[in-house]
Design a protein around this motif. Structure first.
Motif, PDB file in Angstrom:
ATOM      1  N   ALA A 131       0.799  -1.231   0.000  1.00  4.67           N
ATOM      2  CA  ALA A 131       0.000   0.000   0.000  1.00  4.67           C
ATOM      3  C   ALA A 131       0.832   1.282   0.000  1.00  4.67           C
ATOM      4  CB  ALA A 131      -0.927   0.011   1.213  1.00  4.67           C
ATOM      5  N   TYR A 132       2.010   1.230   0.594  1.00  3.27           N
ATOM      6  CA  TYR A 132       2.812   2.442   0.765  1.00  3.27           C
ATOM      7  C   TYR A 132       4.165   2.290   0.083  1.00  3.27           C
ATOM      8  CZ  TYR A 132      -0.661   2.993   4.419  1.00  3.27           C
ATOM      9  OH  TYR A 132      -1.843   3.077   5.105  1.00  3.27           O
ATOM     10  N   PRO A 133       4.408   3.029  -0.982  1.00  2.00           N
ATOM     11  CA  PRO A 133       5.674   2.894  -1.703  1.00  2.00           C
ATOM     12  C   PRO A 133       6.903   3.272  -0.866  1.00  2.00           C
ATOM     13  CG  PRO A 133       4.385   4.714  -2.587  1.00  2.00           C
ATOM     14  CD  PRO A 133       3.521   4.005  -1.590  1.00  2.00           C
ATOM     15  N   TRP A 134       6.698   4.019   0.201  1.00  2.00           N
ATOM     16  CA  TRP A 134       7.808   4.445   1.058  1.00  2.00           C
ATOM     17  C   TRP A 134       8.139   3.406   2.131  1.00  2.00           C
ATOM     18  CZ3 TRP A 134       5.686   4.349   5.800  1.00  2.00           C
ATOM     19  CH2 TRP A 134       4.331   4.624   5.925  1.00  2.00           C
ATOM     20  N   PHE A 135       7.354   2.324   2.221  1.00  3.49           N
ATOM     21  CA  PHE A 135       7.552   1.302   3.247  1.00  3.49           C
ATOM     22  C   PHE A 135       8.079   0.028   2.598  1.00  3.49           C
ATOM     23  CE2 PHE A 135       6.063  -2.359   5.722  1.00  3.49           C
ATOM     24  CZ  PHE A 135       6.551  -2.044   6.988  1.00  3.49           C
ATOM     25  N   THR A 136       9.159  -0.503   3.121  1.00  5.41           N
ATOM     26  CA  THR A 136       9.727  -1.744   2.597  1.00  5.41           C
ATOM     27  C   THR A 136       9.701  -2.814   3.676  1.00  5.41           C
ATOM     28  OG1 THR A 136      11.235  -0.520   1.170  1.00  5.41           O
ATOM     29  CG2 THR A 136      11.773  -2.824   1.589  1.00  5.41           C
ATOM     30  N   LEU A 162      21.341  -3.379   3.939  1.00  7.12           N
ATOM     31  CA  LEU A 162      20.633  -2.117   4.193  1.00  7.12           C
ATOM     32  C   LEU A 162      20.795  -1.161   3.021  1.00  7.12           C
ATOM     33  CD1 LEU A 162      21.555  -1.421   7.924  1.00  7.12           C
ATOM     34  CD2 LEU A 162      19.351  -2.169   7.025  1.00  7.12           C
ATOM     35  N   ALA A 163      22.008  -1.067   2.502  1.00 13.45           N
ATOM     36  CA  ALA A 163      22.287  -0.124   1.413  1.00 13.45           C
ATOM     37  C   ALA A 163      21.380  -0.379   0.215  1.00 13.45           C
ATOM     38  CB  ALA A 163      23.756  -0.208   1.002  1.00 13.45           C
ATOM     39  N   GLY A 164      21.014  -1.622  -0.006  1.00 13.67           N
ATOM     40  CA  GLY A 164      20.134  -1.956  -1.115  1.00 13.67           C
ATOM     41  C   GLY A 164      18.725  -1.408  -0.968  1.00 13.67           C
ATOM     42  N   HIS A 165      18.387  -0.928   0.233  1.00 11.17           N
ATOM     43  CA  HIS A 165      17.047  -0.395   0.494  1.00 11.17           C
ATOM     44  C   HIS A 165      17.062   1.111   0.770  1.00 11.17           C
ATOM     45  CE1 HIS A 165      15.155  -4.340   0.655  1.00 11.17           C
ATOM     46  NE2 HIS A 165      16.216  -4.748   1.312  1.00 11.17           N
ATOM     47  N   ALA A 201      17.733   4.715  -0.671  1.00  9.39           N
ATOM     48  CA  ALA A 201      18.000   5.607  -1.799  1.00  9.39           C
ATOM     49  C   ALA A 201      18.495   6.965  -1.306  1.00  9.39           C
ATOM     50  CB  ALA A 201      16.739   5.785  -2.644  1.00  9.39           C
ATOM     51  N   ASP A 202      17.900   7.450  -0.227  1.00  2.57           N
ATOM     52  CA  ASP A 202      18.251   8.759   0.327  1.00  2.57           C
ATOM     53  C   ASP A 202      18.275   8.643   1.847  1.00  2.57           C
ATOM     54  OD1 ASP A 202      18.547  11.396   1.099  1.00  2.57           O
ATOM     55  OD2 ASP A 202      16.553  12.016   0.412  1.00  2.57           O
ATOM     56  N   PRO A 203      19.468   8.633   2.452  1.00  5.97           N
ATOM     57  CA  PRO A 203      19.567   8.474   3.907  1.00  5.97           C
ATOM     58  C   PRO A 203      18.793   9.529   4.696  1.00  5.97           C
ATOM     59  CG  PRO A 203      21.727   8.271   2.907  1.00  5.97           C
ATOM     60  CD  PRO A 203      20.781   8.721   1.827  1.00  5.97           C
TER      61      PRO A 203
END
Length: 86
Positions: free
Chosen positions: A11-16, A42-45, A47-49
């Motif tokens: 549902a939320y593109p910002w949540f992995t 972690l780095a694979g997830h 995009a912007d720290p």
């Protein structure tokens, strides 16, 4: 909980939601990621720290490793939440 986390990830593109098992007792049916989470995982997830939030929950050493990896990627401490036990 798994169903809810999968639904949130859909549902939320910002949540992995990236499940992983670290013990050897995970059963033969598990085909996902195994072992401790590394900085590279972690780095694979990330995009912007500066816009990444981390919630680490589990045994103390596990949570420490997650948060150390997050810090090394430049994720601000104020955006990291710890819930540990053990």
């Amino acid at each position: 909980v798994r169903v809810e986390l999968e639904a949130a990830s859909d549902a939320y593109p910002w949540f992995t939601y990236a499940p992983r098992v670290s013990g050897s007792d995970h059963g033969e049916e598990w085909t996902g990621a195994t072992g401790r989470v590394t900085r590279d995982d972690l780095a694979g997830h990330v995009a912007d720290p500066t816009s990444t939030w981390v919630y680490a929950c589990g045994p103390g050493a596990f949570v420490d490793g997650i948060l150390e990896g997050a810090a090394s990627l430049g994720i601000p401490d104020t955006q990291c939440h710890r819930e540990g036990w053990g």
